[in-house]
Design an enzyme around this catalytic site. Structure first.
Site, PDB file in Angstrom:
ATOM      1  N   VAL A   1      41.230 -53.102  -1.432  1.00  0.00           N
ATOM      2  CA  VAL A   1      41.354 -51.899  -2.410  1.00  0.00           C
ATOM      3  C   VAL A   1      40.885 -50.722  -2.615  1.00  0.00           C
ATOM      4  O   VAL A   1      39.725 -50.670  -2.148  1.00  0.00           O
ATOM      5  CB  VAL A   1      41.311 -52.623  -3.920  1.00  0.00           C
TER       6      VAL A   1
ATOM      7  N   LYS B   1      46.163 -51.241  -3.053  1.00  0.00           N
ATOM      8  CA  LYS B   1      45.844 -52.648  -2.619  1.00  0.00           C
ATOM      9  C   LYS B   1      46.480 -52.505  -1.306  1.00  0.00           C
ATOM     10  O   LYS B   1      47.802 -52.613  -1.071  1.00  0.00           O
ATOM     11  CB  LYS B   1      46.113 -54.005  -3.174  1.00  0.00           C
TER      12      LYS B   1
ATOM     13  N   ASP C   1      46.260 -67.394  -8.215  1.00  0.00           N
ATOM     14  CA  ASP C   1      44.681 -67.180  -7.922  1.00  0.00           C
ATOM     15  C   ASP C   1      44.117 -66.613  -9.181  1.00  0.00           C
ATOM     16  O   ASP C   1      43.292 -65.577  -8.806  1.00  0.00           O
ATOM     17  CB  ASP C   1      44.810 -66.153  -6.717  1.00  0.00           C
TER      18      ASP C   1
ATOM     19  N   ILE D   1      36.934 -49.587  -2.397  1.00  0.00           N
ATOM     20  CA  ILE D   1      36.516 -50.084  -3.932  1.00  0.00           C
ATOM     21  C   ILE D   1      36.563 -51.701  -3.944  1.00  0.00           C
ATOM     22  O   ILE D   1      35.774 -52.108  -4.789  1.00  0.00           O
ATOM     23  CB  ILE D   1      36.981 -49.397  -5.064  1.00  0.00           C
ATOM     24  N   GLY D   2      36.981 -52.217  -2.875  1.00  0.00           N
ATOM     25  CA  GLY D   2      37.020 -53.744  -2.840  1.00  0.00           C
ATOM     26  C   GLY D   2      37.487 -54.229  -1.827  1.00  0.00           C
ATOM     27  O   GLY D   2      38.376 -53.784  -1.069  1.00  0.00           O
TER      28      GLY D   2
ATOM     29  N   GLY E   1      38.961 -58.391  -0.202  1.00  0.00           N
ATOM     30  CA  GLY E   1      38.798 -59.772  -0.359  1.00  0.00           C
ATOM     31  C   GLY E   1      39.982 -60.580   0.750  1.00  0.00           C
ATOM     32  O   GLY E   1      40.631 -59.808   1.267  1.00  0.00           O
ATOM     33  N   GLY E   2      40.335 -61.830   0.564  1.00  0.00           N
ATOM     34  CA  GLY E   2      41.264 -62.301   1.380  1.00  0.00           C
ATOM     35  C   GLY E   2      42.790 -61.817   1.338  1.00  0.00           C
ATOM     36  O   GLY E   2      43.433 -62.110   1.986  1.00  0.00           O
TER      37      GLY E   2
END
Length: 357
Positions: free
Chosen positions: A22, A37, A130, A14-15, A17-18
């Site tokens: 996820v 995650k 972040d 569902i996701g 990134g760096g």
């Protein structure tokens, strides 16, 4: 394709990134859907990472606050490190910000929730590192959650990055971009100021052709006046964002709640309609600490307050000040062990600008 991690059945990605990928997953034993995650695979060869991961995950999991995304579990399975979190049915702040930004009332409601969450963490010496719209989640009931606490430190391993920059350039404080040692809570104040800039204008102040160019801009160029991008905003917002996003950490707001309350005062102090959009703000509620006359049960005074805050915060349309924030306000109003009377309650009502106490 990843299908199982420990007791969790992986359903879909569902996701990404760096900081990792996820997944939506299902925990059969508890009949519960969760978000998992999975941290970057490159870390599996780091001999120091596993211990660091456990230490940081334990700290993050102890953060209990209505606006901090809960961490249920963490593990290291087949050289895969992962965190198990609440699955939020909704979207990130990124998808809520239009090209022209958000109505100030909606932006201030989100800022209040995120600021309260950050204050809770900062009081426990935990820095996010972040802050960005992708890490601010809003569920279908309008509840706001700040996610990914400590992920940058977990991945880099030290307070300084040893020359390795971790974070998101567009929202990164200058001292983070330089890889400076001793990054503290004021880096979060900077990043949150950039998020406010984006919420109110629909754009970010610094963006280059690539990450290095973006970092050069944020280090060398002054923050543009937000009123040049949204002329309907009060000019005072320019000054507040200049302070919150100052290049020198010593020139910023020293406390995130100071920034939130000052920003809020600019908008609540005017009767003008700031934008053409009309957005209903949440009802702000302060729950004061209870007084218990039995010393052996004094713990109940705080427990009752926290339980009420937790329960009421689940109601859509309500914003609850955190117990920590209320306690700090109360110290300036009420003598220790004193009872609440009409006078102190009125002063708390005026100081907090709450709708109900």
């Amino acid at each position: 394709m990843l299908t199982q991690l420990g007791p969790y059945q992986i359903q879909e990605e569902i996701g990404k990134g760096g900081m990792g990928t996820v997944y939506r997953a299902y925990h059969p034993a508890l009949d519960r859907h969760v978000a998992i995650k999975v941290l970057p695979a490159r870390l599996s060869g780091d001999n120091n990472f596993l211990e660091r991961f456990k230490r940081e995950a334990q700290i993050i999991a102890r953060l209990e606050h209505p606006h901090i995304l809960p961490v249920y579990d963490f593990a290291y399975d087949r050289e895969i490190a992962y965190l198990v979190m609440k699955l939020v049915k909704g979207s990130s702040l990124t998808s809520r910000i239009g090209n022209k930004g958000m109505a100030p009332a909606e932006a201030m409601s989100i800022l209040h929730a995120v600021g309260d969450a950050l204050s809770h963490a900062h009081l426990r010496n935990i820095i996010h590192r972040d802050i960005k719209p992708d890490n601010i989640l809003i569920d279908d009931n309008g509840s706001v959650y700040l996610s990914d606490f400590g992920m940058a430190k977990m991945v880099t391993g030290t307070d300084s990055t040893g020359g390795f920059i971790m974070g998101t350039p567009e929202y990164m404080a200058p001292e983070q971009a330089k890889g400076s040692k001793g990054v503290d809570s004021r880096a979060d104040v900077y990043s949150l100021s950039i998020v406010v800039f984006q919420m109110l204008s629909g754009s970010i102040p610094f963006r280059g052709e690539n990450p290095i160019a973006t970092i050069k801009k944020l280090l060398d160029e002054p923050l543009p006046d937000i009123t040049t991008r949204n002329p309907l905003l009060p000019k005072m917002v320019d000054l507040l964002l200049q302070k919150g996003a100052a290049k020198n950490p010593a020139e910023r707001f020293s406390d995130v709640l100071e920034m939130v309350s000052t920003m809020e005062a600019v908008f609540t102090g005017t009767n003008e309609v700031i934008t053409s959009e009309v957005t209903a703000s949440k009802q702000k509620i302060v729950v004061v600490p209870f007084i218990c006359r039995l010393p052996e049960k004094s713990w109940m005074s705080v427990a009752m307050q926290e339980m009420l805050v937790m329960d009421l915060s689940q109601t859509a349309g309500l914003f609850l000040f955190s117990p920590d924030h209320v306690t700090r306000m109360c110290r300036n109003i009420l003598e220790p062990n004193s009872q609440w009377t009409a006078g102190p309650l009125q002063r708390l009502f005026e100081l907090s600008r709450a709708d109900y106490v």
